[in-house]
Design an enzyme around this catalytic site. Structure first.
Site, PDB file in Angstrom:
ATOM      1  N   GLU A  47      -5.965  14.907   4.462  1.00 53.28           N
ATOM      2  CA  GLU A  47      -6.159  13.375   3.920  1.00 53.28           C
ATOM      3  C   GLU A  47      -5.407  12.346   4.691  1.00 53.28           C
ATOM      4  OE1 GLU A  47      -3.627  12.919   0.272  1.00 53.28           O
ATOM      5  OE2 GLU A  47      -5.370  11.847  -0.650  1.00 53.28           O
ATOM      6  N   ASN A 109     -10.247   5.855  -0.112  1.00 50.86           N
ATOM      7  CA  ASN A 109      -9.612   7.344   0.316  1.00 50.86           C
ATOM      8  C   ASN A 109     -10.577   8.186   0.690  1.00 50.86           C
ATOM      9  OD1 ASN A 109      -7.970   9.304   1.219  1.00 50.86           O
ATOM     10  ND2 ASN A 109      -6.381   9.254  -0.310  1.00 50.86           N
ATOM     11  N   LYS A 126     -12.426   9.729  -2.654  1.00 52.28           N
ATOM     12  CA  LYS A 126     -11.651  10.268  -3.571  1.00 52.28           C
ATOM     13  C   LYS A 126     -11.862   9.608  -4.909  1.00 52.28           C
ATOM     14  CE  LYS A 126      -6.953  11.484  -4.051  1.00 52.28           C
ATOM     15  NZ  LYS A 126      -5.472  11.258  -3.356  1.00 52.28           N
ATOM     16  N   GLU A 144      -1.423   4.904  -4.627  1.00 52.08           N
ATOM     17  CA  GLU A 144      -2.427   4.860  -4.223  1.00 52.08           C
ATOM     18  C   GLU A 144      -3.630   4.030  -4.746  1.00 52.08           C
ATOM     19  OE1 GLU A 144      -5.077   8.501  -3.108  1.00 52.08           O
ATOM     20  OE2 GLU A 144      -2.877   9.713  -3.364  1.00 52.08           O
ATOM     21  N   CYS A 170      -6.955  15.880  -1.813  1.00 55.09           N
ATOM     22  CA  CYS A 170      -5.568  16.134  -2.619  1.00 55.09           C
ATOM     23  C   CYS A 170      -5.536  16.042  -4.248  1.00 55.09           C
ATOM     24  CB  CYS A 170      -4.860  14.811  -2.056  1.00 55.09           C
ATOM     25  SG  CYS A 170      -2.986  15.110  -2.392  1.00 55.09           S
ATOM     26  N   ASN A 195      -1.864  15.380   0.853  1.00 51.15           N
ATOM     27  CA  ASN A 195      -0.458  15.021   1.322  1.00 51.15           C
ATOM     28  C   ASN A 195       0.177  15.123   0.023  1.00 51.15           C
ATOM     29  OD1 ASN A 195      -0.390  12.737   3.751  1.00 51.15           O
ATOM     30  ND2 ASN A 195      -2.463  13.058   2.956  1.00 51.15           N
TER      31      ASN A 195
HETATM   32  N1  CDV Z   1      -2.322  12.494  -2.055  1.00 49.14           N
HETATM   33  C1  CDV Z   1      -2.275  12.745  -3.444  1.00 49.14           C
HETATM   34  O1  CDV Z   1      -3.158  12.825  -4.129  1.00 49.14           O
HETATM   35  N2  CDV Z   1      -1.125  13.236  -4.062  1.00 49.14           N
HETATM   36  C2  CDV Z   1      -1.035  13.953  -5.341  1.00 49.14           C
HETATM   37  C3  CDV Z   1       0.012  13.461  -6.268  1.00 49.14           C
HETATM   38  C4  CDV Z   1       1.456  13.806  -5.555  1.00 49.14           C
HETATM   39  C5  CDV Z   1       0.119  12.133  -6.526  1.00 49.14           C
HETATM   40  C6  CDV Z   1      -1.311  15.330  -5.365  1.00 49.14           C
HETATM   41  O2  CDV Z   1      -1.947  15.716  -6.381  1.00 49.14           O
HETATM   42  O3  CDV Z   1      -0.638  16.287  -4.558  1.00 49.14           O
END
Ligand code: CDV
Length: 312
Positions: A47, A109, A126, A144, A170, A195
């Site tokens: 990501e 995203n 996303k 985000e 993610c 991430n």
């Molecule tokens: N980049 C993400 O989506 N991070 C989320 C959390 C840490 C907010 C995750 O599920 O890893």
């Protein structure tokens, strides 16, 4: 005839804010070359692979646009698409998308799927955008929702040389809906970029479970929806924040078939047996035979408040 697809999860180490896009793209090209030389046919990058994970900061308006891609490929990202064509390997990459719609700027995203001919073949935005729009007291800053709208494309599935591919980013990987929607749309392989901070200040008691909670939903999602999953982390100490690694390839059996060993640039490859999907469906998940979508809602509706216990 047996069906196989060799998958590569191209984990990256940190991408610091001070790095140039050209330098980062050169790292990604090197990973794609490694993946191709190991026989991979399709690779996934993290990501927001082209930049630091900038939602960890409140940025000034003048700083923001430089962190988004106004076009994919653009002049700086074109070498990655050229490498795909030269090497004959497709890839999916996460990036910050900035697009004009009806004269309005929209920001997502996003993840792009590119074919082995170097041409765009799909885009995902996303769906489960986590965090907040403003820093919240006592929590790790994760903005985000300040920088991205929730995706507006649902969970599309794309054909990749006869294999059906879904994409996710993610936080999506923690939600059962992601896998089930992709599975119902016929996906066979899901590519995920992430991430994930090693530590969240709001939940120190869960710190030792970060890797477990990374793999658990992907293993369950793969098993319950008979999918192959390739997931690539951005890992290591990025602009002062530690990100977990654990990039992996998960089989429809729920087993981790291959996993990264470092927090750095690393390629994880596995030759995925696509026929394993049908084998797992036959054993436990013959949806047409056993799933009861028409009845689930009925059961919830009828459930009502729990019945009072009366002793006989
Ligand atoms: N980049 C993400 O989506 N991070 C989320 C959390 C840490 C907010 C995750 O599920 O890893």
């Amino acid at each position: 005839m047996a069906r196989w697809l060799t998958l590569a999860a191209c984990q990256t180490g940190p991408v610091q804010r001070a790095s140039t896009r050209a330098h980062t793209v050169a790292r990604l090209v090197a990973l794609l070359e490694q993946a191709a030389s190991a026989g991979a046919e399709l690779a996934v990058f993290p990501e927001l692979a082209l930049t630091t994970f900038f939602p960890r900061w409140v940025l000034q308006p003048a700083e923001i646009d430089a962190l988004y891609e106004a076009e994919m490929p653009g002049p700086v990202t074109q070498p990655l698409y050229d490498a795909a064509r030269r090497l004959g390997i497709g890839f999916a990459i996460g990036f910050a998308e900035r697009v004009m719609v009806d004269g309005k700027v929209r920001r997502f995203n996003s993840m792009e799927l590119v074919g082995p001919d170097g041409q765009r073949s799909g885009r995902y935005r996303k769906m489960h955008v986590p965090g907040s729009t403003e820093p919240e007291a006592g929590t790790t800053v994760h903005l985000e929702r300040r920088y991205f709208e929730p995706g507006d494309l649902g969970f599309p599935v794309f054909d990749y040389g006869g294999t059906r591919i879904g994409l996710a980013l993610c936080n999506d990987r923690r939600w059962p809906e992601t896998y089930r929607m992709l599975c119902l749309a016929g996906a066979e392989v899901v590519l995920i970029g992430y991430n994930t901070p090693q530590m969240l200040s709001e939940a120190p008691a869960l710190a030792h479970l970060r890797m477990f909670h990374n793999h658990l939903p992907m293993q369950a999602g793969a098993y319950q929806n008979t999918l192959w999953i390739a997931a690539a982390a951005k890992a290591g100490l990025e602009d002062g924040q530690a990100l977990i690694g654990g990039s992996c390839i998960v089989a429809p059996t729920g087993e981790i078939a291959a996993q990264a060993l470092s927090l750095d640039d690393e390629v994880v490859v596995h030759r995925a047996d696509l026929d394993l999907i049908a084998a797992c469906q036959a054993v436990n998940f013959d949806f047409a035979r056993y799933r009861r979508p028409n009845d689930y809602g009925l059961i919830v509706e009828r459930a009502g408040p729990p019945a009072a216990f009366t002793s006989p």
